[in-house]
Motif scaffolding. Structure first.
Motif, short mmCIF file in Angstrom:
data_model
loop_
_atom_site.label_atom_id
_atom_site.label_comp_id
_atom_site.label_asym_id
_atom_site.label_seq_id
_atom_site.Cartn_x
_atom_site.Cartn_y
_atom_site.Cartn_z
N UNK A 135 0.82 -1.21 0.00
CA UNK A 135 0.00 0.00 0.00
C UNK A 135 0.85 1.26 0.00
N UNK A 136 0.23 2.34 -0.47
CA UNK A 136 0.84 3.67 -0.39
C UNK A 136 -0.22 4.66 0.06
N UNK A 137 0.23 5.73 0.68
CA UNK A 137 -0.68 6.76 1.19
C UNK A 137 -0.45 8.06 0.42
N UNK A 138 -1.54 8.61 -0.10
CA UNK A 138 -1.50 9.87 -0.85
C UNK A 138 -2.16 10.96 -0.03
N UNK A 139 -1.46 12.05 0.20
CA UNK A 139 -2.08 13.22 0.82
C UNK A 139 -2.66 14.11 -0.27
N UNK A 140 -3.96 14.38 -0.19
CA UNK A 140 -4.64 15.20 -1.20
C UNK A 140 -4.57 16.66 -0.81
N UNK A 141 -4.14 17.49 -1.75
CA UNK A 141 -4.00 18.93 -1.51
C UNK A 141 -4.58 19.70 -2.68
N UNK A 142 -4.87 20.96 -2.45
CA UNK A 142 -5.39 21.86 -3.49
C UNK A 142 -6.62 21.24 -4.17
N UNK A 143 -7.54 20.73 -3.34
CA UNK A 143 -8.74 20.12 -3.88
C UNK A 143 -9.74 21.20 -4.33
N UNK A 144 -10.32 20.97 -5.48
CA UNK A 144 -11.31 21.89 -6.03
C UNK A 144 -12.54 21.09 -6.44
N UNK A 145 -13.70 21.51 -5.92
CA UNK A 145 -14.94 20.77 -6.17
C UNK A 145 -16.03 21.74 -6.59
N UNK A 146 -16.66 21.48 -7.71
CA UNK A 146 -17.75 22.33 -8.19
C UNK A 146 -18.91 21.48 -8.68
N UNK A 147 -20.12 21.99 -8.50
CA UNK A 147 -21.33 21.36 -9.03
C UNK A 147 -22.00 22.38 -9.94
N UNK A 148 -22.12 22.04 -11.22
CA UNK A 148 -22.70 22.94 -12.22
C UNK A 148 -24.04 22.38 -12.69
N UNK A 149 -25.14 23.10 -12.43
CA UNK A 149 -26.45 22.61 -12.87
C UNK A 149 -26.74 23.02 -14.31
N UNK A 150 -27.63 22.28 -14.95
CA UNK A 150 -28.11 22.62 -16.28
C UNK A 150 -29.58 22.25 -16.36
N UNK A 151 -30.25 22.79 -17.38
CA UNK A 151 -31.70 22.55 -17.53
C UNK A 151 -32.02 22.42 -19.00
N UNK A 152 -32.30 21.20 -19.41
CA UNK A 152 -32.63 20.92 -20.81
C UNK A 152 -33.81 19.97 -20.87
N UNK A 153 -34.70 20.24 -21.83
CA UNK A 153 -35.90 19.42 -22.02
C UNK A 153 -36.70 19.28 -20.73
N UNK A 154 -36.76 20.40 -20.00
CA UNK A 154 -37.52 20.46 -18.75
C UNK A 154 -37.01 19.48 -17.68
N UNK A 155 -35.73 19.13 -17.77
CA UNK A 155 -35.13 18.22 -16.80
C UNK A 155 -33.84 18.81 -16.24
N UNK A 156 -33.67 18.78 -14.92
CA UNK A 156 -32.41 19.27 -14.33
C UNK A 156 -31.32 18.22 -14.44
N UNK A 157 -30.09 18.67 -14.57
CA UNK A 157 -28.93 17.78 -14.60
C UNK A 157 -27.77 18.49 -13.92
N UNK A 158 -26.78 17.71 -13.49
CA UNK A 158 -25.66 18.28 -12.73
C UNK A 158 -24.35 17.67 -13.20
N UNK A 159 -23.35 18.51 -13.38
CA UNK A 159 -21.98 18.07 -13.67
C UNK A 159 -21.14 18.33 -12.43
N UNK A 160 -20.61 17.26 -11.87
CA UNK A 160 -19.76 17.34 -10.68
C UNK A 160 -18.31 17.25 -11.13
#
Length: 401
Positions: free
Chosen positions: A267-292
């Motif tokens: 095994x190896x251990x990775x330290x996660x740094x400079x994490x960036x997280x975004x959730x972008x919504x969209x609306x097409x054909x009267x349905x919501x969707x999300x890009x994570x």
């Protein structure tokens, strides 16, 4: 001139007298540090347990002076048909006025939370003496025991629990929910409450005595409680919470344990740094969707299979594994929210409302159903750049004397 001076003197007298109105001496107050809420001994009764600090005894001394107990806290319990009545019943045997403004945390038993916490939210948000920045958690144990047990490094257990949540961003074992957050989620039609979960575990102590090792209860973070409305509908394990935190809170550092590229047993251990997280919504054909979208860089801080930066194929393999693990982590929690709990504790509805307020009005009443079928696409990117890897492998005998 004399009349003006007389007016000034009169106003000063009023101000001085006003300072004494409502004055509360510290010696007359019982300062609550934590409160536990359980079901009462009879049906429709609620039990309140207040953890009250003993200022004279909360100094960590091993011996108590004359007239003192040496215990840092005093725990008092009372029951009532309502929370307010139970609290008032505390005053029937407390020699001091119970004062709530310094309370750190509210602990709710899970059996009670399954029946609903509406009354708890209502009471603790109406009372002007109570802070909205108080932590709120659920527990499978008796809440009265959680707030009555001296645990951790701090003398006062309520303070220990407070500091436990200050640094939970390092372990990512539980969300950090305060009463203000709980009230907002409960009143919102675009999100559901999510509370941290704590429990007792048997731990040893540093100043061990014979026969005492591992015999002491300690409070540890134990995942999260998922709500639908005001009712607890299930729990998340600590490893599942890692996928939730980016949706509801800011990200600090993180950690991944991965198998070595050429030897899966190591095994190896990775330290996660400079994490960036975004959730972008969209609306097409009267349905919501999300890009994570999730992006991170990592450092190899521990490895049972040493390799160097020059071995780019191994570095790339590790990056792909990081991406795969994080993608699965987020997809699993989205699936659990949509199909298992059917509760939008990920706050996707809030994200959609912020971008599409007009469209939201048309679907707000049916969001519980719409949320379950909304498309959520997860994209992850991972790089190892600021690394602790050496340019060459650290093999035995590799240094020439």
């Amino acid at each position: 001139m004399n009349s003006k001076y007389a007016l000034v003197v009169f106003l000063c007298v009023l101000m001085l007298s006003g300072c004494s109105v409502g004055k509360r001496e510290l010696n007359d107050l019982a300062l609550v540090m934590a409160v536990g809420i359980d079901k009462g001994s009879k049906e429709r009764l609620v039990k309140i347990t207040a953890q009250i600090a003993r200022p004279a005894d909360a100094r960590g001394q091993t011996g108590a002076p004359s007239g003192q107990t040496g215990d840092p806290i005093w725990s008092a319990s009372a029951e009532g048909e309502t929370i307010f009545q139970a609290i008032r019943n505390l005053s029937t045997f407390s020699s001091r006025r119970v004062f709530w403004a310094h309370n750190f945390i509210i602990v709710i038993n899970e059996d009670l939370a399954k029946e609903g916490i509406r009354d708890i939210i209502d009471f603790f948000t109406r009372n002007p003496e109570l802070r909205m920045r108080t932590w709120v958690v659920v527990t499978p144990n008796k809440a009265s025991q959680i707030v009555s047990t001296v645990t951790g490094l701090e003398v006062v257990p309520g303070e220990a629990l407070d500091k436990l949540f200050r640094y939970t961003s390092i372990s990512l074992q539980a969300p950090r929910t305060q009463m203000l957050d709980l009230q907002a989620a409960y009143l919102s039609d675009s999100a559901q409450p999510l509370l941290a979960r704590v429990r007792f575990v048997k731990r040893g102590v540093s100043n061990k005595k014979i026969g005492q090792s591992g015999d002491f209860n300690q409070v540890e973070l134990a995942g999260a409680g998922v709500f639908k409305g005001d009712k607890l509908v299930g729990t998340l394990k600590p490893f599942e919470v890692r996928g939730v935190i980016p949706f509801v809170d800011s990200l600090d550092t993180g950690m991944l344990i991965l198998p070595c590229p050429e030897d899966k047993q190591k095994k190896m251990t990775i330290e996660l740094k400079h994490q960036k997280f975004t959730v972008t919504p969209s609306f097409q054909n009267n349905q919501p969707a999300f890009d994570v979208s999730y992006q991170t860089t990592g450092s190899v801080v521990e490895s049972a299979c040493p390799f160097g930066l020059e071995e780019r194929n191994k570095v790339k393999a590790i990056e792909r594994m990081m991406e795969k693990v994080k993608k699965k982590e987020f997809e699993n929690i989205v699936h659990k929210a949509q199909h298992h709990f059917k509760s939008d504790f990920l706050e996707l509805g809030k994200v959609f409302y912020n971008k599409y307020p007009l469209e939201w009005r048309k679907m707000a009443a049916d969001w519980e159903t719409i949320f379950q079928t909304a498309e959520v696409n997860v994209h992850t990117t991972a790089k190892i750049d600021d690394t602790v890897l050496l340019k060459k492998q650290t093999n035995p005998g590799s240094v020439t004397k």
